[in-house]
Design an enzyme around this catalytic site. Structure first.
Site, PDB file in Angstrom:
ATOM      1  N   SER A 262      33.214  47.808  39.501  1.00  0.00           N
ATOM      2  CA  SER A 262      32.097  47.319  38.686  1.00  0.00           C
ATOM      3  C   SER A 262      32.571  46.179  37.803  1.00  0.00           C
ATOM      4  O   SER A 262      33.767  45.924  37.679  1.00  0.00           O
ATOM      5  CB  SER A 262      31.561  48.452  37.811  1.00  0.00           C
ATOM      6  N   LYS A 263      31.610  45.516  37.194  1.00  0.00           N
ATOM      7  CA  LYS A 263      31.931  44.399  36.309  1.00  0.00           C
ATOM      8  C   LYS A 263      32.820  44.883  35.156  1.00  0.00           C
ATOM      9  O   LYS A 263      33.717  44.189  34.708  1.00  0.00           O
ATOM     10  CB  LYS A 263      30.625  43.812  35.779  1.00  0.00           C
ATOM     11  N   ARG A 264      32.543  46.111  34.733  1.00  0.00           N
ATOM     12  CA  ARG A 264      33.328  46.651  33.608  1.00  0.00           C
ATOM     13  C   ARG A 264      34.814  46.795  33.936  1.00  0.00           C
ATOM     14  O   ARG A 264      35.662  46.620  33.074  1.00  0.00           O
ATOM     15  CB  ARG A 264      32.744  47.989  33.162  1.00  0.00           C
ATOM     16  N   GLY A 266      36.498  44.803  35.733  1.00  0.00           N
ATOM     17  CA  GLY A 266      37.037  43.457  35.563  1.00  0.00           C
ATOM     18  C   GLY A 266      37.283  43.162  34.091  1.00  0.00           C
ATOM     19  O   GLY A 266      38.351  42.681  33.704  1.00  0.00           O
ATOM     20  N   ASP A 267      36.288  43.486  33.263  1.00  0.00           N
ATOM     21  CA  ASP A 267      36.423  43.230  31.816  1.00  0.00           C
ATOM     22  C   ASP A 267      37.613  43.999  31.259  1.00  0.00           C
ATOM     23  O   ASP A 267      38.391  43.487  30.462  1.00  0.00           O
ATOM     24  CB  ASP A 267      35.144  43.658  31.073  1.00  0.00           C
TER      25      ASP A 267
END
Ligand code: GLU
Length: 503
Positions: A262-264, A266-267
């Site tokens: 998920s994008k999270r 990556g963050d």
């Protein structure tokens, strides 16, 4: 396979294209090119509530940056166009009507409140509400209501949806190129909504109608669409159309291998999950992109190709042409593919070595204010000497600053190691050797300095270490003779003298 392979990438413009979407596009592209087929971009924007400004352009830009442009799509070879579903709106109603006429679909008038009550009732019984053969005769639809009643409601403009009439007690035999044969018991399927009275089709109807009208031969998409396959098969059958072949690509998993990326993730772990930078038009939140983070499209493509596919050999480095040749859907795995952010760095390091130094110099120069007055040819030569150790252009300055500016500090530990009591004396002699090198080339420097060291029995470290430290400020960098040649005689001598007085 015949020449008319037609595949499509069909994203919904609900935000920036996730890395998984790029992988889907890539696999479609590779498959199309391998079979001399056509790669189509279709924008699935029937859900206007989820439409995001700029998302379509982002998708096009991302495909172009990755070097996998579409052959047909919005604004390009529109033989089967338009390619935006919002512009095909007028087409779909007729197909919903046809399904009703042939008994494969029906009108349903249940309001959101009524369905909510049903849902709650099921919940209290510990069940999940499902609208299908087991209860549709008790619900508000053209199966349970009289013909007159239905006509009256329609004439009065009452809101409705068209639902697919999923059969009872049948077993569907589906085939997926990657997953093989799949059996589905129709009793577990719900009567999915195909069309709404606002004139808009749902994803399922629009997707099937368009795949048919656009003569799609193979549907290659993410695993998350596998649950829709049963309905899609039944729709083809109901229309009497030949279904395309299907291939559902494996999920892309978190770096830990557990759960969907998920994008999270990556963050949290500091890597982009989008190909290009994206600013959310509503919140202004900026998301990083691989391009802006300094990745080369070749690295991205090579990396993505291996997310779920491998050629069955040891070879890992593939150009796009080689990928096209080697790609085979039957070699795509069923199980999820773990996303490894270090692996794409590894690919980037590789493709860095393949880039032209002149082009890299241009990027480096544009990103580094200290280089504004430096000759690009000189920068390109420097890059040739240091890029072996670089993964990104943003690593260049750290690896090469001493080619452009005289060191002002000297690594303390290295100084202690390199500068001994007899160093000043040795450096003085070294300067005379350098001064007398007739033609200031790498070869001459090497011959004269090495010759002087051996004939005087000095020991290489005693000269080379303080020399390197004087030139670089640390015991790092490429061949010392290359450095001397690049910065020139005057600067070389200046640096040796400067280091003497600073250490
Ligand atoms: N619009 C769907 C998506 O956003 C397309 C799924 C499909 O390829 O059928 O991924």
């Amino acid at each position: 396979m015949s020449n008319n392979v037609r595949v499509r990438f069909a994203p919904s413009p609900t935000g920036p294209l996730h890395i998984g979407g790029v992988r889907t596009a890539l696999f479609n592209y590779l498959f199309a090119k391998k079979h001399n087929g056509t790669f189509i971009l279709r924008i699935e924007d029937t859900d206007q509530n989820r439409y995001v400004e700029g998302a379509e352009q982002y998708i096009v830009d991302a495909l172009n940056w990755c070097n996998i442009p579409f052959d047909e799509g919005p604004g390009k070879n529109e033989t089967f166009g338009p390619y935006r579903q919002s512009e095909r709106k007028h087409l779909y109603k007729q197909y919903a009507d046809d399904l009703i006429a042939s008994g494969h679909a029906y009108y349903a008038f249940d309001t959101a409140e009524e369905l909510d009550i049903q849902r709650k009732e099921s919940e209290t019984k510990g069940e999940t509400f499902i609208y299908n053969w087991h209860n549709r005769e008790q619900l508000n639809n053209s199966i349970s209501l009289s013909k007159e009643d239905v006509e009256k409601r329609l004439a009065n403009g009452e809101e409705y949806v068209v639902r697919f009439k999923s059969p009872k007690d049948e077993t569907l035999h589906l085939t997926d190129i990657i997953r093989g044969d799949i059996k589905i018991d129709t009793n577990i399927l719900d009567d999915k909504v195909l069309f709404k009275s606002d004139g808009m089709p749902t994803y399922h109807l629009a997707n099937i109608v368009d795949d048919h009208l656009m003569e799609i031969t193979h549907v290659i998409r993410g695993e998350e669409w596998l649950p829709s396959l049963a309905l899609h098969y039944q729709l083809y059958k109901a229309f009497g159309w030949e279904a395309p072949e299907f291939a559902h690509l494996p999920l892309i998993l978190k770096p830990t291998g557990k759960g969907k990326l998920s994008k999270r993730d990556g963050d949290k772990l500091g890597f982009p999950v989008f190909p290009l930078e994206w600013t959310d038009p509503k919140t202004n939140e900026l998301s990083r992109g691989y391009k802006e983070d300094g990745y080369f499209p070749e690295a991205m493509i090579n990396f993505l190709a291996f997310l779920g596919w491998n050629p069955g050999t040891e070879q890992e480095i593939f150009t796009l042409e080689e990928l096209i040749k080697a790609f085979d859907l039957s070699k795509v795995n069923k199980s999820g593919a773990r996303f490894d952010p270090d692996k794409i760095k590894w690919f980037n390091h590789h493709y860095m070595q393949e880039q032209h130094n002149v082009e890299l110099a241009e990027i480096f120069k544009s990103q580094t204010s200290e280089l504004s007055t430096i000759d690009p040819e000189y920068i390109a030569l420097v890059i040739g000497l240091i890029k072996e150790r670089a993964t990104f252009v943003s690593d260049f300055w750290e690896l090469s600053h001493y080619f452009f500016v005289t060191p002002t500090t000297y690594d303390e530990k290295a100084s202690k190691k390199a500068f001994k009591e007899d160093t000043p004396e040795l450096m003085k002699s070294l300067i005379s050797v350098i001064e007398s090198v007739s033609d200031f080339t790498v070869e001459n420097l090497q011959t004269d300095i090495k010759g002087w060291i051996t004939s005087n029995d000095i020991g290489f470290g005693k000269v080379m270490m303080p020399l390197r430290l004087s030139l670089v400020g640390a015991l790092q960098g490429p061949d010392v003779f290359d450095i001397m040649f690049m910065i020139g005689k005057t600067e070389t001598i200046k640096r040796i003298e400067k280091a003497q007085s600073n250490i």
